[in-house]
Design a protein around this motif. Structure first.
Motif, PDB file in Angstrom:
ATOM      1  N   TYR A  23       0.863  -1.192   0.000  1.00 31.29           N
ATOM      2  CA  TYR A  23       0.000   0.000   0.000  1.00 31.29           C
ATOM      3  C   TYR A  23       0.895   1.236   0.000  1.00 31.29           C
ATOM      4  O   TYR A  23       2.026   1.189   0.520  1.00 31.29           O
ATOM      5  CB  TYR A  23      -0.892  -0.009   1.249  1.00 31.29           C
ATOM      6  CG  TYR A  23      -1.964  -1.081   1.178  1.00 31.29           C
ATOM      7  CD1 TYR A  23      -3.249  -0.751   0.758  1.00 31.29           C
ATOM      8  CD2 TYR A  23      -1.686  -2.388   1.496  1.00 31.29           C
ATOM      9  CE1 TYR A  23      -4.230  -1.723   0.665  1.00 31.29           C
ATOM     10  CE2 TYR A  23      -2.660  -3.370   1.404  1.00 31.29           C
ATOM     11  CZ  TYR A  23      -3.934  -3.037   0.997  1.00 31.29           C
ATOM     12  OH  TYR A  23      -4.900  -4.000   0.890  1.00 31.29           O
TER      13      TYR A  23
ATOM     14  N   TYR B 294      -0.558 -10.318  -0.840  1.00 32.56           N
ATOM     15  CA  TYR B 294       0.603  -9.793  -0.090  1.00 32.56           C
ATOM     16  C   TYR B 294       0.600 -10.381   1.319  1.00 32.56           C
ATOM     17  O   TYR B 294      -0.453 -10.751   1.834  1.00 32.56           O
ATOM     18  CB  TYR B 294       0.557  -8.254  -0.012  1.00 32.56           C
ATOM     19  CG  TYR B 294      -0.669  -7.715   0.696  1.00 32.56           C
ATOM     20  CD1 TYR B 294      -0.711  -7.578   2.083  1.00 32.56           C
ATOM     21  CD2 TYR B 294      -1.797  -7.349  -0.037  1.00 32.56           C
ATOM     22  CE1 TYR B 294      -1.836  -7.094   2.713  1.00 32.56           C
ATOM     23  CE2 TYR B 294      -2.926  -6.866   0.594  1.00 32.56           C
ATOM     24  CZ  TYR B 294      -2.939  -6.742   1.969  1.00 32.56           C
ATOM     25  OH  TYR B 294      -4.061  -6.277   2.603  1.00 32.56           O
TER      26      TYR B 294
ATOM     27  N   ARG C 228      -2.392 -12.664   2.411  1.00 33.04           N
ATOM     28  CA  ARG C 228      -3.796 -12.336   2.116  1.00 33.04           C
ATOM     29  C   ARG C 228      -4.016 -12.462   0.613  1.00 33.04           C
ATOM     30  O   ARG C 228      -3.168 -12.044  -0.172  1.00 33.04           O
ATOM     31  CB  ARG C 228      -4.123 -10.887   2.512  1.00 33.04           C
ATOM     32  CG  ARG C 228      -3.979 -10.589   4.001  1.00 33.04           C
ATOM     33  CD  ARG C 228      -5.049  -9.592   4.401  1.00 33.04           C
ATOM     34  NE  ARG C 228      -6.370 -10.202   4.259  1.00 33.04           N
ATOM     35  CZ  ARG C 228      -7.504  -9.551   4.040  1.00 33.04           C
ATOM     36  NH1 ARG C 228      -7.484  -8.247   3.912  1.00 33.04           N
ATOM     37  NH2 ARG C 228      -8.649 -10.183   3.932  1.00 33.04           N
TER      38      ARG C 228
ATOM     39  N   HIS D  14     -10.198  -2.836  -1.394  1.00 33.12           N
ATOM     40  CA  HIS D  14     -10.983  -2.391  -0.231  1.00 33.12           C
ATOM     41  C   HIS D  14     -12.023  -1.353  -0.646  1.00 33.12           C
ATOM     42  O   HIS D  14     -11.724  -0.476  -1.477  1.00 33.12           O
ATOM     43  CB  HIS D  14     -10.083  -1.699   0.798  1.00 33.12           C
ATOM     44  CG  HIS D  14      -9.131  -2.607   1.498  1.00 33.12           C
ATOM     45  ND1 HIS D  14      -9.358  -3.081   2.769  1.00 33.12           N
ATOM     46  CD2 HIS D  14      -7.937  -3.109   1.123  1.00 33.12           C
ATOM     47  CE1 HIS D  14      -8.332  -3.828   3.143  1.00 33.12           C
ATOM     48  NE2 HIS D  14      -7.463  -3.869   2.168  1.00 33.12           N
TER      49      HIS D  14
HETATM   50 FE    FE Z   1      -5.720  -5.119   2.138  1.00 29.83          FE
END
Ligand code: FE
Ligand code: BEZ
Length: 295
Positions: free
Chosen positions: A154, A189, A210, A215
């Motif tokens: 991110y 990730y 994950r 999102h």
């Molecule tokens: Fe996430």
């Protein structure tokens, strides 16, 4: 061994006039922790290890990093709390964890904008509607979206290398409740593994990965806010998400388009993906029914 009623003695020390919810919660916590200690019978050294684990977990947490949330997520507690607080009575889209990488203040963008602000990644066009349970479109619904880049990071994890606002945006549905925007394919990730939670996962023989997802926080006046993900169908980690966040209803086909004419029509020079999803928000007035879903 303390007497059988030792737990009752500890509980009876609480004052008469305390907050009733605090009494309920502390009674449960003390009773369960005592039960764990009676069952596990830790050595003094093991108990000190447990205390040091929690101490280091707290020391690792600050405004940017939240190791305790990660602990809650990876032990399945966050999803249990989510299930209890998001019992769906009227066919609303299912929720899942918020995760630690949400950042308020993402750029407000026009429908169709590209949220990818760095080169790389496979182009992906996401679209759909936001509707009420009766199928009527919700115009002006707010969609706050964010996801990882093609390397699984991110932008808040790479503030020095990723552009500000990369792979984040806020959109509003049009008059037909429709939303659409451009991005790149998200990547699976591992959750941060360099702290106490990573050590614990390794000691428990668990991986930290994950499955790839995007999102969303979706809100509209008069409706309950929805925090959820869309997961990429076919991802290796759908059945073993490190934070137990996957729900079948949130797994979506990301369709690969390789036709030269379609590629040209999009103004691209490489294959691209599309994914569609119909979000359903529940009215704010529907009180969650405790009986609706067993957790
Ligand atoms: Fe996430
Ligand atoms: C996430 O999806 O961003 C996330 C959720 C829980 C723990 C770590 C990451």
């Amino acid at each position: 061994m303390p007497t059988a009623n030792f737990t009752d003695i500890v509980l009876s020390r609480m004052g008469a006039d305390i907050d009733p919810r605090l009494r309920e919660v502390m009674t449960s916590i003390i009773s369960h922790v005592h039960a764990i200690v009676r069952e596990v019978e830790p050595t003094q050294e093991e108990w000190f290890q447990a205390i040091m684990f929690l101490t280091r977990t707290g020391q690792l947490s600050d405004d940017v990093r939240q190791e305790f949330i990660l602990l809650s997520d990876t032990m399945g507690v966050s999803m249990l709390v989510d299930a209890i607080n998001n019992r769906k009575g009227q066919g609303g889209t299912e929720s899942t964890v918020l995760g630690p990488f949400y950042a308020a203040g993402s750029p407000e963008l026009p429908l169709g904008a590209n949220i990818a602000r760095e080169p790389g990644g496979q182009p992906c066009f996401l679209s759909g509607h936001v509707r009420a349970p009766d199928g009527s479109p919700i115009a002006g619904a707010r969609l706050d979206v964010w996801h990882s880049n093609s390397h699984g990071f991110y932008n808040v994890q790479q503030l020095d290398t990723q552009p500000s606002g990369n792979l984040r945006g806020v959109f509003h549905t049009d008059a037909d409740g429709r939303w659409w925007f451009r991005s790149i394919m998200p990547s699976s990730y591992p959750v941060p593994e360099d702290g106490t939670v990573g050590n614990l996962l390794r000691a428990m023989g668990r991986h930290a990965w994950r499955p790839a997802h995007v999102h969303f926080i979706i809100s509209a006046p008069g409706f309950q806010s929805l925090t959820t993900h869309l997961f990429v169908n076919g991802d290796t980690y759908l059945d073993s998400d490190a934070v137990f966040g996957v729900k079948d209803s949130l797994i979506v086909d990301f369709v690969r388009h390789m036709d030269a004419r379609e590629i040209a029509e999009r103004g691209l020079s490489e294959p691209f993906y599309t994914a569609e999803y119909e979000f359903v928000l529940e009215p704010a007035t529907v009180a969650a029914s405790r009986e609706a879903v067993a957790v």
